[in-house]
Enzyme design. Sequence first.
Site, PDB file in Angstrom:
ATOM      1  CB  CYS A 111      -0.945  -0.004   1.197  1.00 48.93           C
ATOM      2  SG  CYS A 111      -2.125  -1.348   1.108  1.00 48.93           S
ATOM      3  CG  HIS A 252      -3.347   3.356   1.452  1.00 49.38           C
ATOM      4  ND1 HIS A 252      -3.615   2.887   0.188  1.00 49.38           N
ATOM      5  CD2 HIS A 252      -3.557   2.314   2.301  1.00 49.38           C
ATOM      6  CE1 HIS A 252      -3.973   1.623   0.272  1.00 49.38           C
ATOM      7  NE2 HIS A 252      -3.949   1.244   1.536  1.00 49.38           N
ATOM      8  CG  ASN A 282      -6.785  -0.987   0.274  1.00 42.68           C
ATOM      9  OD1 ASN A 282      -6.042  -0.502  -0.575  1.00 42.68           O
ATOM     10  ND2 ASN A 282      -6.340  -1.454   1.422  1.00 42.68           N
TER      11      ASN A 282
HETATM   12  O1  UT7 Z   1      -4.212  -1.178   3.047  1.00 38.25           O
HETATM   13  C1  UT7 Z   1      -3.327  -1.872   3.858  1.00 38.25           C
HETATM   14  C2  UT7 Z   1      -3.589  -1.645   5.271  1.00 38.25           C
HETATM   15  N1  UT7 Z   1      -4.806  -2.242   5.660  1.00 38.25           N
HETATM   16  C3  UT7 Z   1      -5.572  -1.578   6.496  1.00 38.25           C
HETATM   17  O2  UT7 Z   1      -5.265  -0.449   6.818  1.00 38.25           O
HETATM   18  C4  UT7 Z   1      -6.787  -2.259   7.059  1.00 38.25           C
HETATM   19  C5  UT7 Z   1      -6.822  -2.060   8.554  1.00 38.25           C
HETATM   20  N2  UT7 Z   1      -7.908  -2.725   9.248  1.00 38.25           N
HETATM   21  C6  UT7 Z   1      -9.206  -2.382   9.064  1.00 38.25           C
HETATM   22  O3  UT7 Z   1      -9.540  -1.559   8.232  1.00 38.25           O
HETATM   23  C7  UT7 Z   1     -10.227  -3.006   9.977  1.00 38.25           C
HETATM   24  O4  UT7 Z   1      -9.553  -3.682  11.007  1.00 38.25           O
HETATM   25  C8  UT7 Z   1     -11.183  -3.983   9.264  1.00 38.25           C
HETATM   26  C9  UT7 Z   1     -12.141  -3.210   8.397  1.00 38.25           C
HETATM   27  C10 UT7 Z   1     -10.409  -4.975   8.436  1.00 38.25           C
HETATM   28  C11 UT7 Z   1     -12.013  -4.730  10.287  1.00 38.25           C
HETATM   29  O5  UT7 Z   1     -12.742  -3.832  11.114  1.00 38.25           O
HETATM   30  P1  UT7 Z   1     -12.677  -3.973  12.703  1.00 38.25           P
HETATM   31  O6  UT7 Z   1     -13.579  -2.948  13.238  1.00 38.25           O
HETATM   32  O7  UT7 Z   1     -11.242  -3.914  13.106  1.00 38.25           O
HETATM   33  O8  UT7 Z   1     -13.329  -5.370  12.929  1.00 38.25           O
HETATM   34  P2  UT7 Z   1     -12.689  -6.684  13.578  1.00 38.25           P
HETATM   35  O9  UT7 Z   1     -11.716  -7.307  12.664  1.00 38.25           O
HETATM   36  O10 UT7 Z   1     -12.250  -6.361  14.981  1.00 38.25           O
HETATM   37  O11 UT7 Z   1     -13.966  -7.581  13.651  1.00 38.25           O
HETATM   38  C12 UT7 Z   1     -15.106  -7.238  14.469  1.00 38.25           C
HETATM   39  C13 UT7 Z   1     -16.180  -8.260  14.248  1.00 38.25           C
HETATM   40  C14 UT7 Z   1     -15.696  -9.688  14.359  1.00 38.25           C
HETATM   41  O12 UT7 Z   1     -16.722 -10.459  14.930  1.00 38.25           O
HETATM   42  P3  UT7 Z   1     -16.704 -10.822  16.483  1.00 38.25           P
HETATM   43  O13 UT7 Z   1     -15.430 -11.569  16.711  1.00 38.25           O
HETATM   44  O14 UT7 Z   1     -16.751  -9.517  17.203  1.00 38.25           O
HETATM   45  O15 UT7 Z   1     -17.930 -11.658  16.641  1.00 38.25           O
HETATM   46  C15 UT7 Z   1     -15.500 -10.120  12.936  1.00 38.25           C
HETATM   47  O16 UT7 Z   1     -15.626 -11.508  12.774  1.00 38.25           O
HETATM   48  O17 UT7 Z   1     -16.690  -8.144  12.906  1.00 38.25           O
HETATM   49  C16 UT7 Z   1     -16.642  -9.404  12.267  1.00 38.25           C
HETATM   50  N3  UT7 Z   1     -16.427  -9.194  10.842  1.00 38.25           N
HETATM   51  C17 UT7 Z   1     -17.442  -8.993   9.997  1.00 38.25           C
HETATM   52  N4  UT7 Z   1     -18.776  -8.940  10.194  1.00 38.25           N
HETATM   53  C18 UT7 Z   1     -19.554  -8.713   9.125  1.00 38.25           C
HETATM   54  C19 UT7 Z   1     -15.266  -9.139  10.149  1.00 38.25           C
HETATM   55  N5  UT7 Z   1     -15.510  -8.906   8.853  1.00 38.25           N
HETATM   56  C20 UT7 Z   1     -16.857  -8.812   8.731  1.00 38.25           C
HETATM   57  C21 UT7 Z   1     -17.720  -8.585   7.653  1.00 38.25           C
HETATM   58  N6  UT7 Z   1     -19.048  -8.532   7.893  1.00 38.25           N
HETATM   59  N7  UT7 Z   1     -17.273  -8.390   6.381  1.00 38.25           N
END
Ligand code: UT7
Length: 328
Positions: A111, A252, A282
């Site tokens: 990225c 980004h 992204n």
């Molecule tokens: O470009 C390179 C760099 N990359 C980034 O900068 C990405 C950085 N990370 C992020 O943008 C975020 O961490 C994500 C968007 C990937 C995830 O968001 P989050 O708020 O950090 O969610 P999480 O991974 O902590 O997941 C929260 C909950 C989980 O469920 P439980 O364990 O709380 O029951 C996940 O399983 O959301 C669940 N989850 C989803 N639910 C519905 C994860 N993906 C999804 C989804 N739909 N697509």
Amino acid sequence: MRAAITATGHYLPPDVYANAYFERQLDTTDAWIQSRTGIVERRFASAGGTSDLIVPAARRCLDARGIAPAALDCIIVATMTPDRLCPSTAAVVQRKLGAIHAWGFDLAGACSGFVYGLIVATKLVETGAARRLLLCGGDRMSSVVNPKDRATSVLFGDGAGTVLIEPVEDESVGILDHVCHMNGEGELSLYIPAGGSVEPASAASFAERRHYIVQDGPAVFKAAVIGMAEVTEEILKRNDVAVADLAWLVPHQANRRIIEAVAKRLGLGLDRVIINLDRYGNTVGATIPIALSEWNERGRFTYGDRLALSAFGAGFTAGSIYLRWAIA
Ligand code: UT7
């Protein structure tokens, strides 16, 4: 002599995938995707490789400047989804464009690839090693995203952006400074396990779906906010640029919440932050050049505008560039 961006171009494949598409395939909702990421839709290419995204973006860029591909002397492609591991995608782009006088290479910065590439391009042009350099950021992320993984499949999109880098007479504009950081401790926070030299492709790696991108989302999120804010603060301070004097932050585009947190830390209003990830997701190496090209074509930049381009990504890598807009 200064190196500057003298033209821009971008290309997004035509097929639009709204969040509803994923609602039909996976245990996810439009509401979750929008509220956690800010993404509304993205584009996926139906065929072809990253070079097929870059070539139309490159043509648009060269047309904007009114020069032929044969006028290019160097092509750099920032990508994490090269057409093939060998040869470079730059070589493929050179052939498809007919840029017969250009040499070039790929640059792997994930990225941060476009920002890292812009630094290399600037140095090549400043030293006279290149005079008309095409810097391309392109990724066909749909080729490495696991369609069954809701945690990653909703985040990415395909696209490409290109910029032409040339010497300019006016020393007050152009690419003025950069700050880069890297922390290899992040290796396994965002990576593709197999398909490289550590774990070459095998029947087992295929069966275990280890050729897809894997991410520890929350760990990357935290590091991204801190990393992107740090490099941006550092570059503004080093160049005595007050936040009030910054025309645009071009971050980004990974997650709207990351961008908002960075802007808040900087004390920068969102009206001066480019955000287009709602439409494209992204696109990794392509996010910043697509944003630059869109804003340039819409006439949103003024000659002399102070811009910071800031990125954070796999590695971990981070980088920020300070430039003053050089297209009148
Ligand atoms: O470009 C390179 C760099 N990359 C980034 O900068 C990405 C950085 N990370 C992020 O943008 C975020 O961490 C994500 C968007 C990937 C995830 O968001 P989050 O708020 O950090 O969610 P999480 O991974 O902590 O997941 C929260 C909950 C989980 O469920 P439980 O364990 O709380 O029951 C996940 O399983 O959301 C669940 N989850 C989803 N639910 C519905 C994860 N993906 C999804 C989804 N739909 N697509």
